[in-house]
Design an enzyme around this catalytic site. Structure first.
Site, PDB file in Angstrom:
ATOM      1  CD1 TRP A  74      -2.809   1.583   0.385  1.00 14.39           C
ATOM      2  CD2 TRP A  74      -1.949   1.865   2.718  1.00 14.39           C
ATOM      3  NE1 TRP A  74      -3.476   2.315   1.046  1.00 14.39           N
ATOM      4  CE2 TRP A  74      -2.988   2.892   2.358  1.00 14.39           C
ATOM      5  CE3 TRP A  74      -1.462   2.077   3.913  1.00 14.39           C
ATOM      6  CZ2 TRP A  74      -3.442   3.890   3.309  1.00 14.39           C
ATOM      7  CZ3 TRP A  74      -2.055   2.823   4.695  1.00 14.39           C
ATOM      8  CH2 TRP A  74      -3.001   3.696   4.398  1.00 14.39           C
ATOM      9  CG  ASP A  89      -2.251  -3.075   7.194  1.00 16.13           C
ATOM     10  OD1 ASP A  89      -3.687  -3.095   7.680  1.00 16.13           O
ATOM     11  OD2 ASP A  89      -2.015  -1.829   6.753  1.00 16.13           O
ATOM     12  CE  LYS A 101     -10.014  -0.092   3.339  1.00 16.75           C
ATOM     13  NZ  LYS A 101      -9.715   0.607   2.221  1.00 16.75           N
TER      14      LYS A 101
END
Ligand code: LMR
Length: 403
Positions: A134, A215, A250
């Site tokens: 990312w 993560d 999310k």
């Protein structure tokens, strides 16, 4: 007017992900499509508010009785429900009270608190991120003053994982090196680490005394809530000490409420208390104490049995819709562009597909078709639907000059 003190300040670069959304918003074309940012959209292209969230929010609205500060480490029930979701009901690390969990401002806030801690207590550590990762990982880590390097991850010629090269690279790291790992639904590639490789990574982390930062932003978007957390649980069961940065942006579609957590798996209950004190100090230095709303709503949804069932069903529906669109996308690309193999898209997990499209193709899609993707070729599959997938595939075919 007096001479401005800011006249020599250069403009910052546009953000590679959120900058795409800014350009998309400014585009007035009615058929525009944003496949850039990682946001789930429903079959009608809408970012939904989940029913479980609406119901939990109503409960919260009826019960909230103060606007006083939250504790520095956040809502206690939120932290304990988060621990259980990530580490599992039967986690020995949890029953031994070896895990410290603190509510954070989104998953990014958790990454920031973890890297600040690493910088302070392991000043010689370099942070290793996957190649690619990312985009904002490097930005957050470097801004904290930590040197960032990469380990091999994605192989563009196979569209798969460079497992052996990754393990070799990790084996060569100095003790106390920090390693950022994606629990599931790797961002940006969608290519995940298999169970066997995870076990070897855990063994290397143990042997080399590495410091993993996992993560976990997409739990529930890969194989399911339990399976997606399996690598984290296996590391905890092995007795490793590590960080987990998690997010409900999310999984609860609560992007703007910034609901995240940092969990630290430590060696003992005593250590966990010390780590809590240090991370709380970190919070105080940046934003003092966290916001309440998002964490209260998530906490209610996770701990109220019927809302929990509803949320898990809604999450599973989101996962199934993304999977369906991934299959439709791969099929339609195969028809539209028969001389190119897109079957690898089916092996990817989560919201994203690393499509293999070049930055030049991405630029043409944007300029000629108002279709926005990331320069890296990352496409958000969760933004595709039956109304836009044909035009997206036709545009890709046209830009690749095969139609
Ligand atoms: C993404 O990768 O698109 C999301 O995580 C949103 C962001 O903040 O970059």
């Amino acid at each position: 007017m007096a001479t401005s003190l800011f006249s020599d300040i250069p403009a910052a670069l546009t953000d590679p992900i959120l900058g795409v959304t800014e350009a998309f918003r400014a585009d007035t074309c009615p058929t525009k499509v944003n496949l850039g940012v990682g946001i789930y959209q429903d079959a009608h292209g809408k970012v939904p508010i989940l029913e479980s969230v609406k119901k939990a929010a109503a409960i919260w609205a009826a019960t909230e009785d103060t606007k006083s500060y939250l504790p520095i480490d956040g809502v206690p029930t939120y932290n304990s429900a988060t621990q259980e979701l990530i580490f599992g009901k039967n986690s020995a690390a949890l029953s031994e009270k070896r895990v410290a969990t603190i509510q954070t401002v989104g998953g990014s806030g958790a990454l920031k608190l973890a890297i600040d801690f690493i910088h302070r207590f392991f000043p010689e550590s370099t942070m290793y991120v996957s190649d690619p990762s990312w985009e904002n990982h490097r930005v957050i880590f470097e801004a904290a003053g930590v040197k960032v390097d990469t380990y091999p991850y994605y192989n563009p010629s196979t569209n798969g994982l460079r497992s052996e090269e990754m393990l070799d690279a990790l084996r060569r790291l100095r003790p106390s090196s920090a390693v950022l790992l994606h629990a599931c639904c790797h961002n940006p590639t969608g290519v995940d680490i298999d169970a066997d490789t995870w076990a070897q990574i855990a063994a290397v982390c143990e042997e080399r005394r590495l410091l993993p930062l996992i993560d976990c932003a997409y739990q529930g978007f890969g194989a399911g809530l339990e399976d997606d957390a399996a690598p984290v649980r296996a590391m905890a069961a092995r007795g490793l000490t590590f960080f987990v940065a998690s997010s409900y942006a999310k999984s609860f579609a609560m992007y703007r409420e910034r609901v995240g957590a940092l969990s630290v798996v430590t060696g003992s209950a005593k250590e966990a208390a010390v780590m809590t004190s240090q991370i709380k100090r970190g919070v105080r230095m940046i934003y003092s104490s966290p916001p309440s709303y998002g964490a209260q709503v998530v906490s209610i949804a996770l701990t109220t049995p019927d809302l929990r069932i509803l949320w898990e069903r809604e999450l599973s529906d989101m996962r199934a819709r993304i999977r369906e669109m991934r299959e439709v996308f791969a099929q339609k690309l195969a028809v539209a562009i028969p001389n190119r193999d897109f079957s690898f898209i089916l092996n990817q997990n989560g919201m994203f597909s690393y499509s293999g499209l070049s930055a030049g193709v991405v630029r043409e899609l944007r300029e000629r078709y108002h279709i926005y993707a990331l320069d890296s070729g990352r496409i958000c599959v969760a933004a595709l639907n039956h109304n836009n997938v044909d035009s997206v595939c036709a545009a890709i075919a046209d830009v690749l000059k095969v139609s």
